[in-house]
Motif scaffolding. Structure first.
Motif, PDB file in Angstrom:
ATOM      1  N   LEU A 116       0.884  -1.161   0.000  1.00 31.10           N
ATOM      2  CA  LEU A 116       0.000   0.000   0.000  1.00 31.10           C
ATOM      3  C   LEU A 116       0.922   1.210   0.000  1.00 31.10           C
ATOM      4  O   LEU A 116       1.699   1.394   0.944  1.00 31.10           O
ATOM      5  CB  LEU A 116      -0.888   0.000   1.248  1.00 31.10           C
ATOM      6  N   VAL A 117       0.867   2.004  -1.046  1.00 35.90           N
ATOM      7  CA  VAL A 117       1.785   3.132  -1.202  1.00 35.90           C
ATOM      8  C   VAL A 117       1.007   4.430  -1.020  1.00 35.90           C
ATOM      9  O   VAL A 117      -0.034   4.626  -1.657  1.00 35.90           O
ATOM     10  CB  VAL A 117       2.465   3.108  -2.596  1.00 35.90           C
ATOM     11  N   THR A 118       1.516   5.299  -0.167  1.00 31.60           N
ATOM     12  CA  THR A 118       0.887   6.593   0.058  1.00 31.60           C
ATOM     13  C   THR A 118       1.929   7.698  -0.045  1.00 31.60           C
ATOM     14  O   THR A 118       3.100   7.488   0.258  1.00 31.60           O
ATOM     15  CB  THR A 118       0.184   6.653   1.432  1.00 31.60           C
ATOM     16  N   ALA A 119       1.472   8.865  -0.466  1.00 35.15           N
ATOM     17  CA  ALA A 119       2.343  10.038  -0.524  1.00 35.15           C
ATOM     18  C   ALA A 119       1.850  11.108   0.451  1.00 35.15           C
ATOM     19  O   ALA A 119       2.341  12.229   0.445  1.00 35.15           O
ATOM     20  CB  ALA A 119       2.391  10.599  -1.945  1.00 35.15           C
ATOM     21  N   ASP A 120       0.890  10.747   1.308  1.00 36.54           N
ATOM     22  CA  ASP A 120       0.375  11.675   2.307  1.00 36.54           C
ATOM     23  C   ASP A 120       1.433  11.896   3.378  1.00 36.54           C
ATOM     24  O   ASP A 120       1.953  10.934   3.961  1.00 36.54           O
ATOM     25  CB  ASP A 120      -0.907  11.108   2.929  1.00 36.54           C
ATOM     26  N   MET A 121       1.761  13.151   3.654  1.00 31.90           N
ATOM     27  CA  MET A 121       2.852  13.461   4.586  1.00 31.90           C
ATOM     28  C   MET A 121       2.551  12.965   5.997  1.00 31.90           C
ATOM     29  O   MET A 121       3.428  12.430   6.674  1.00 31.90           O
ATOM     30  CB  MET A 121       3.121  14.969   4.611  1.00 31.90           C
ATOM     31  N   ASP A 122       1.314  13.135   6.448  1.00 32.39           N
ATOM     32  CA  ASP A 122       0.959  12.705   7.791  1.00 32.39           C
ATOM     33  C   ASP A 122       1.045  11.187   7.913  1.00 32.39           C
ATOM     34  O   ASP A 122       1.604  10.661   8.877  1.00 32.39           O
ATOM     35  CB  ASP A 122      -0.447  13.188   8.149  1.00 32.39           C
ATOM     36  N   PHE A 143       1.792   0.057  16.755  1.00 33.09           N
ATOM     37  CA  PHE A 143       0.826   0.044  15.663  1.00 33.09           C
ATOM     38  C   PHE A 143      -0.541   0.508  16.154  1.00 33.09           C
ATOM     39  O   PHE A 143      -1.198   1.318  15.500  1.00 33.09           O
ATOM     40  CB  PHE A 143       0.733  -1.369  15.067  1.00 33.09           C
ATOM     41  N   ALA A 144      -0.962   0.022  17.302  1.00 35.03           N
ATOM     42  CA  ALA A 144      -2.276   0.404  17.850  1.00 35.03           C
ATOM     43  C   ALA A 144      -2.333   1.901  18.140  1.00 35.03           C
ATOM     44  O   ALA A 144      -3.341   2.565  17.842  1.00 35.03           O
ATOM     45  CB  ALA A 144      -2.558  -0.400  19.113  1.00 35.03           C
ATOM     46  N   GLU A 145      -1.262   2.449  18.720  1.00 30.24           N
ATOM     47  CA  GLU A 145      -1.244   3.886  19.014  1.00 30.24           C
ATOM     48  C   GLU A 145      -1.338   4.721  17.747  1.00 30.24           C
ATOM     49  O   GLU A 145      -2.099   5.697  17.685  1.00 30.24           O
ATOM     50  CB  GLU A 145       0.034   4.243  19.783  1.00 30.24           C
ATOM     51  N   GLU A 146      -0.562   4.354  16.747  1.00 25.89           N
ATOM     52  CA  GLU A 146      -0.571   5.129  15.502  1.00 25.89           C
ATOM     53  C   GLU A 146      -1.907   4.991  14.774  1.00 25.89           C
ATOM     54  O   GLU A 146      -2.407   5.951  14.192  1.00 25.89           O
ATOM     55  CB  GLU A 146       0.585   4.719  14.591  1.00 25.89           C
ATOM     56  N   MET A 147      -2.488   3.795  14.801  1.00 29.49           N
ATOM     57  CA  MET A 147      -3.801   3.619  14.158  1.00 29.49           C
ATOM     58  C   MET A 147      -4.862   4.458  14.869  1.00 29.49           C
ATOM     59  O   MET A 147      -5.730   5.042  14.222  1.00 29.49           O
ATOM     60  CB  MET A 147      -4.213   2.146  14.147  1.00 29.49           C
ATOM     61  N   SER A 148      -4.795   4.545  16.185  1.00 33.81           N
ATOM     62  CA  SER A 148      -5.769   5.378  16.898  1.00 33.81           C
ATOM     63  C   SER A 148      -5.569   6.848  16.553  1.00 33.81           C
ATOM     64  O   SER A 148      -6.536   7.604  16.424  1.00 33.81           O
ATOM     65  CB  SER A 148      -5.683   5.156  18.403  1.00 33.81           C
ATOM     66  N   ASP A 149      -4.318   7.266  16.370  1.00 32.40           N
ATOM     67  CA  ASP A 149      -4.061   8.646  15.952  1.00 32.40           C
ATOM     68  C   ASP A 149      -4.605   8.912  14.551  1.00 32.40           C
ATOM     69  O   ASP A 149      -5.195   9.967  14.286  1.00 32.40           O
ATOM     70  CB  ASP A 149      -2.558   8.960  15.985  1.00 32.40           C
ATOM     71  N   ILE A 150      -4.401   7.956  13.647  1.00 28.33           N
ATOM     72  CA  ILE A 150      -4.899   8.105  12.269  1.00 28.33           C
ATOM     73  C   ILE A 150      -6.424   8.167  12.267  1.00 28.33           C
ATOM     74  O   ILE A 150      -7.023   9.039  11.630  1.00 28.33           O
ATOM     75  CB  ILE A 150      -4.389   6.955  11.376  1.00 28.33           C
ATOM     76  N   GLY A 152      -8.334   9.002  14.716  1.00 31.46           N
ATOM     77  CA  GLY A 152      -8.742  10.245  15.368  1.00 31.46           C
ATOM     78  C   GLY A 152      -8.738  11.432  14.417  1.00 31.46           C
ATOM     79  O   GLY A 152      -9.529  12.360  14.552  1.00 31.46           O
ATOM     80  N   ARG A 153      -7.869  11.399  13.422  1.00 32.56           N
ATOM     81  CA  ARG A 153      -7.839  12.472  12.418  1.00 32.56           C
ATOM     82  C   ARG A 153      -8.963  12.315  11.399  1.00 32.56           C
ATOM     83  O   ARG A 153      -9.406  13.286  10.807  1.00 32.56           O
ATOM     84  CB  ARG A 153      -6.501  12.503  11.697  1.00 32.56           C
ATOM     85  N   ILE A 154      -9.367  11.078  11.161  1.00 36.52           N
ATOM     86  CA  ILE A 154     -10.399  10.824  10.152  1.00 36.52           C
ATOM     87  C   ILE A 154     -11.793  11.117  10.682  1.00 36.52           C
ATOM     88  O   ILE A 154     -12.621  11.703   9.995  1.00 36.52           O
ATOM     89  CB  ILE A 154     -10.319   9.363   9.655  1.00 36.52           C
ATOM     90  N   VAL A 155     -12.082  10.715  11.927  1.00 40.85           N
ATOM     91  CA  VAL A 155     -13.419  10.868  12.501  1.00 40.85           C
ATOM     92  C   VAL A 155     -13.670  12.352  12.757  1.00 40.85           C
ATOM     93  O   VAL A 155     -12.912  13.010  13.465  1.00 40.85           O
ATOM     94  CB  VAL A 155     -13.533  10.057  13.810  1.00 40.85           C
ATOM     95  N   PRO A 156     -14.742  12.886  12.187  1.00 39.65           N
ATOM     96  CA  PRO A 156     -15.019  14.316  12.375  1.00 39.65           C
ATOM     97  C   PRO A 156     -15.611  14.604  13.758  1.00 39.65           C
ATOM     98  O   PRO A 156     -16.220  13.741  14.375  1.00 39.65           O
ATOM     99  CB  PRO A 156     -16.054  14.614  11.287  1.00 39.65           C
ATOM    100  N   GLN A 157     -15.412  15.812  14.218  1.00 42.60           N
ATOM    101  CA  GLN A 157     -16.020  16.264  15.458  1.00 42.60           C
ATOM    102  C   GLN A 157     -17.139  17.213  15.074  1.00 42.60           C
ATOM    103  O   GLN A 157     -16.902  18.261  14.478  1.00 42.60           O
ATOM    104  CB  GLN A 157     -14.996  16.983  16.337  1.00 42.60           C
ATOM    105  N   MET A 158     -18.349  16.839  15.377  1.00 43.06           N
ATOM    106  CA  MET A 158     -19.515  17.641  15.006  1.00 43.06           C
ATOM    107  C   MET A 158     -19.857  18.611  16.145  1.00 43.06           C
ATOM    108  O   MET A 158     -19.831  18.220  17.318  1.00 43.06           O
ATOM    109  CB  MET A 158     -20.717  16.734  14.737  1.00 43.06           C
TER     110      MET A 158
END
Length: 178
Positions: A116-122, A143-150, A152-158
């Motif tokens: 899986l190749v990504t060019a996203d800086m984050d 891995f679990a910590e980084e996935m939770s951070d990722i 957390g960035r995806i899920v919007p805060q309404m």
């Protein structure tokens, strides 16, 4: 009359059946002379003994693609997650071409790994941090910590999910999900 019609019908069926048999009994073509031939291909992938060593190899392979400035890679089983750094001024189509070129280079690699190749800086930075955690002996926790951070960035805060904590202090906390 019925005998005559029935006889004609039977002759038509027999004639149709005979013509089919005659076509199927044609001589075999020279290309298929009754032998079964299997094509031999030596597509055996190299065995992955060290994920870290394969990750370094794939990073070097990705960095060898013209336009890729840096690459970070994490390998899990037969799958790699690769983050590439490219010039920030590149057009999106050129970045897509670079990602495709990296994936193509991996497909020709003897390890035959899925990537899986990504060019996203984050995401590239997160992949780098996962790699650091693996080297420190914390592969699952890192891995679990980084996935939770990722995530957390995806899920919007309404805004409607916020409720005042204390009417006097002005701070707000998220409401529990229903």
């Amino acid at each position: 009359m019925y005998k005559w019609l029935a006889s004609a019908f039977i002759i038509a069926i027999v004639a149709t059946g005979c013509s089919t048999v005659a076509r199927n009994e044609t001589s075999p073509s020279p290309q298929n002379n009754g032998r079964v031939e299997a094509q031999q291909s030596d597509q055996r992938n190299k065995e992955i003994r060290s994920s870290e060593q394969v990750a370094k190899h794939l990073e070097q392979l990705a960095e060898g693609v013209d336009g890729v400035e840096n690459a970070r890679c994490v390998v899990f089983g037969n799958t790699a997650i690769v983050g590439i750094d490219v010039d920030a001024n590149l057009e999106r189509s050129r970045v897509g071409t670079l990602k495709y070129s990296v994936a193509e280079a991996f497909s020709k690699d003897p390890y035959g790994i899925d990537a899986l190749v990504t060019a996203d800086m984050d995401l590239t930075q997160r992949i780098n941090e996962i790699g650091d955690d693996i080297r420190r002996g914390r592969p699952i926790a890192g891995f679990a910590e980084e996935m939770s951070d990722i995530i957390g960035r995806i899920v919007p805060q309404m805004p409607r999910d916020l409720m005042p904590n204390d009417p006097g202090d002005g701070r707000q906390e998220p409401r529990p999900n229903k």
